[in-house]
Design an enzyme around this catalytic site. Structure first.
Site, PDB file in Angstrom:
ATOM      1  N   ASP A   1       0.791  -1.245   0.000  1.00  0.00           N
ATOM      2  CA  ASP A   1       0.000   0.000   0.000  1.00  0.00           C
ATOM      3  C   ASP A   1       0.819   1.290   0.000  1.00  0.00           C
ATOM      4  OD1 ASP A   1      -1.584  -2.115   0.829  1.00  0.00           O
ATOM      5  OD2 ASP A   1      -2.351  -1.103   2.602  1.00  0.00           O
TER       6      ASP A   1
ATOM      7  N   GLU B   1     -10.576  -2.831   4.540  1.00  0.00           N
ATOM      8  CA  GLU B   1      -9.246  -2.307   4.822  1.00  0.00           C
ATOM      9  C   GLU B   1      -9.120  -0.888   4.275  1.00  0.00           C
ATOM     10  OE1 GLU B   1      -6.313  -6.130   4.901  1.00  0.00           O
ATOM     11  OE2 GLU B   1      -6.620  -5.305   2.914  1.00  0.00           O
TER      12      GLU B   1
HETATM   13  C1  FRU Z   1      -3.859  -3.697   2.757  1.00  0.00           C
HETATM   14  C2  FRU Z   1      -3.209  -4.114   4.059  1.00  0.00           C
HETATM   15  C3  FRU Z   1      -3.592  -3.191   5.184  1.00  0.00           C
HETATM   16  C4  FRU Z   1      -2.447  -3.341   6.143  1.00  0.00           C
HETATM   17  C5  FRU Z   1      -1.275  -3.509   5.202  1.00  0.00           C
HETATM   18  C6  FRU Z   1      -0.211  -4.443   5.744  1.00  0.00           C
HETATM   19  O1  FRU Z   1      -3.203  -4.136   1.626  1.00  0.00           O
HETATM   20  O2  FRU Z   1      -3.555  -5.448   4.361  1.00  0.00           O
HETATM   21  O3  FRU Z   1      -4.838  -3.467   5.766  1.00  0.00           O
HETATM   22  O4  FRU Z   1      -2.292  -2.226   6.965  1.00  0.00           O
HETATM   23  O5  FRU Z   1      -1.790  -4.024   3.992  1.00  0.00           O
HETATM   24  O6  FRU Z   1       0.933  -4.400   4.926  1.00  0.00           O
END
Ligand code: FRU
Length: 512
Positions: free
Chosen positions: A22, A198
């Site tokens: 992300d 998320e």
């Molecule tokens: C989304 C996610 C988020 C988390 C991050 C962990 O892709 O799963 O929810 O904070 O990636 O790397």
């Protein structure tokens, strides 16, 4: 980092090495410097050991990699996704002598819990100190993450949205100082829920007065309406499998979000656009600038850039975004690439006449566009579009291996049933059952402009297509064994009176 590998995008952001997911904490500072942070495992080419990697850019295409900005502390800790704000008025007390203090809010992930923490930067976002009073929000849950903070001017308050991931709840909290937070409301069970919610995003987005104007990003066309979107990413459980982001247009009063209607809308019709964020600090009266992770958890950790070139994942191009109330009388996010004109090398008006009708042309760009990155557009005009039938297609071909990436429009003689499609099936560098081939979406033709414009950015291993004024966007990654070096644009079975033109612009590598 070595950015010369044949699969390495040349105008997109990708990490110097190892695994990225992300985008995090994006903001633009008072000097116009854009800061991108991202989920980063600096010790492997799969997810894990999350840090916040960091890069800066003046134009959102030329990126300078910076040292890692936020590190996990004790063993077993991970710094998960989150956001940054500039605490101009020092509400936090972290910045007694400055107006450019940066506060990051992120999720601390351990086996036992996910809590929300703060780290602050007095040097403009390069190094961060963790707040001694962490965590600032803790509810005793292992599935509570991804805080997105914003300043809500009308109520003079900080607001944060956080996902209660497996309860399908987005929680809204308010704070005077970023340290003490009060729960204000919940937004629950809307749209696609998948296995978990998320990375929620709440942002005010400019609204167009007229959905069909030529330049949707021109602020003189923005209405004074206060419109917001709440974006929620879900993974797994996307309609196409794995990860996808959806958004809800609506209103926000500082504590509660009210969706404008019961609809759910996807940010992208492809499979490779997830967890997008918007840059904090872009004036609210300007198009809002976003970037997303161009991958999908179904295969992000096994794509061949890892074995072949030592890194995994790219970001999308930066995109400018506005909201429109379209001819269907329903809200749509319009997204287009952030200004690419400074990157143009060659301008090729491939054809600008009716000669493309029911014929094709072939453009070998192996020597003219050495970056392998280009922008193209196909414009269809000249008839009442509601009567148009036929196809307009593009193919990017590797003359060495015969592999190809294809896409186009299938005009079906009526509104609403005209598919826009793309296909990565004829590439051989990655075989996986979840790496599905074909993506399509409905297209509502713009009767007022009587033009269909399909534009795209192709960059070695990624294609992003945009329809008309950005009402549809599709992101697709792929891994050919031979470099794509030839573009074919063709049409077939178009009705009499249709004019088709095509343009190509070579894009200069921003990494060499
Ligand atoms: C989304 C996610 C988020 C988390 C991050 C962990 O892709 O799963 O929810 O904070 O990636 O790397």
């Amino acid at each position: 980092g070595d950015y010369s590998g044949p699969l390495r995008p040349q105008i997109h952001y990708s990490p110097p090495r190892d695994f990225m997911n992300d985008p995090n904490g994006m903001f633009v500072d008072a000097n116009g410097l854009y800061h991108l942070y991202y989920q980063y495992n600096p010790t492997g080419i799969v997810a894990g050991n999350q840090h916040w990697g960091h890069a800066t850019s003046k134009d959102l295409y030329h990126w300078e990699n910076q040292p890692i900005a936020i590190f996990p502390g004790a063993k077993g800790e991970a710094i998960f996704s989150g956001s940054c704000v500039i605490d101009v008025n020092n509400t936090s007390g972290f910045f007694p002598n400055q107006t450019n203090g940066v506060v990051a809010m992120y999720t601390l992930n351990t086996d036992k819990e996910e809590t929300q923490e703060l780290a602050y930067s007095t040097d403009g976002g390069y190094t961060f100190t963790k707040y001694a009073g962490n965590p600032v929000i803790s509810i005793g849950s292992t599935q509570f993450r991804d805080p997105k903070v914003l300043w809500h001017a009308p109520t003079q308050s900080w607001v944060v949205v956080i996902a209660y991931a497996r309860e399908y709840v987005i929680g809204f909290y308010t704070s005077p100082d970023l340290k003490t937070w009060t729960h204000a409301s919940n937004f629950t069970h809307h749209g696609l829920i998948g296995l978990q919610y998320e990375v929620p995003i709440l942002i005010s987005i400019p609204m167009l007065t007229n959905a069909s104007i030529a330049d949707p990003m021109d602020p003189s066309n923005f209405a004074s309406t206060d419109m917001w979107i709440l974006q929620i990413s879900i993974n797994p459980g996307a309609p196409l499998g794995g990860s996808i982001s959806q958004y809800f247009p609506g209103s926000f009063n500082g504590t509660h979000f009210a969706p404008a209607d019961a609809g759910t809308r996807l940010t992208d019709f492809g499979k490779d656009n997830y967890a997008g964020q918007y840059f904090y600090g872009v004036p609210p009266t300007s198009p809002q600038i976003s970037m997303a992770w161009a991958s999908n958890w179904e295969y992000a950790q096994i794509v061949p850039t890892g074995q072949l070139e030592g890194f995994r994942s790219f970001m999308t191009v930066p995109r400018v975004n506005v909201l429109a109330n379209t001819t269907r009388n329903t809200y749509a996010l319009l997204s287009l690439p952030y200004d690419t004109t400074p990157l143009y090398t060659t301008a090729n008006s491939l054809v600008n006449s009716t000669s493309l009708v029911n014929s094709s042309l072939l453009y070998d760009y192996s020597t003219t566009i050495p970056s392998g990155a280009l922008q193209f557009s196909i414009n269809i005009t000249g008839i009442p579009l509601a009567n148009a039938t036929g196809t307009a297609n593009f193919t990017f071909l590797s003359s060495v291996t015969g592999e190809s990436i294809r896409g186009g429009l299938f005009l079906a003689g009526g509104n609403g049933d005209t598919p826009l499609w793309m296909d990565r099936g004829n590439t051989r560098g990655f075989n996986n059952p979840f790496f599905t081939d074909k993506f399509s979406t409905d297209v509502w033709l713009n009767e007022e402009t009587q033009t269909v414009r399909l534009m795209g950015v192709l960059d070695r291993s990624i294609l992003e297509v945009f329809l008309n004024n950005g009402e549809k966007a599709g992101t697709m990654i792929f891994f050919p064994q031979g470099e794509l070096d030839t573009l074919i644009i063709g049409t077939s079975e178009l009705n009499v009176g249709v004019t088709v033109s095509a343009e190509v612009y070579g894009l200069q590598s921003t990494w060499t």
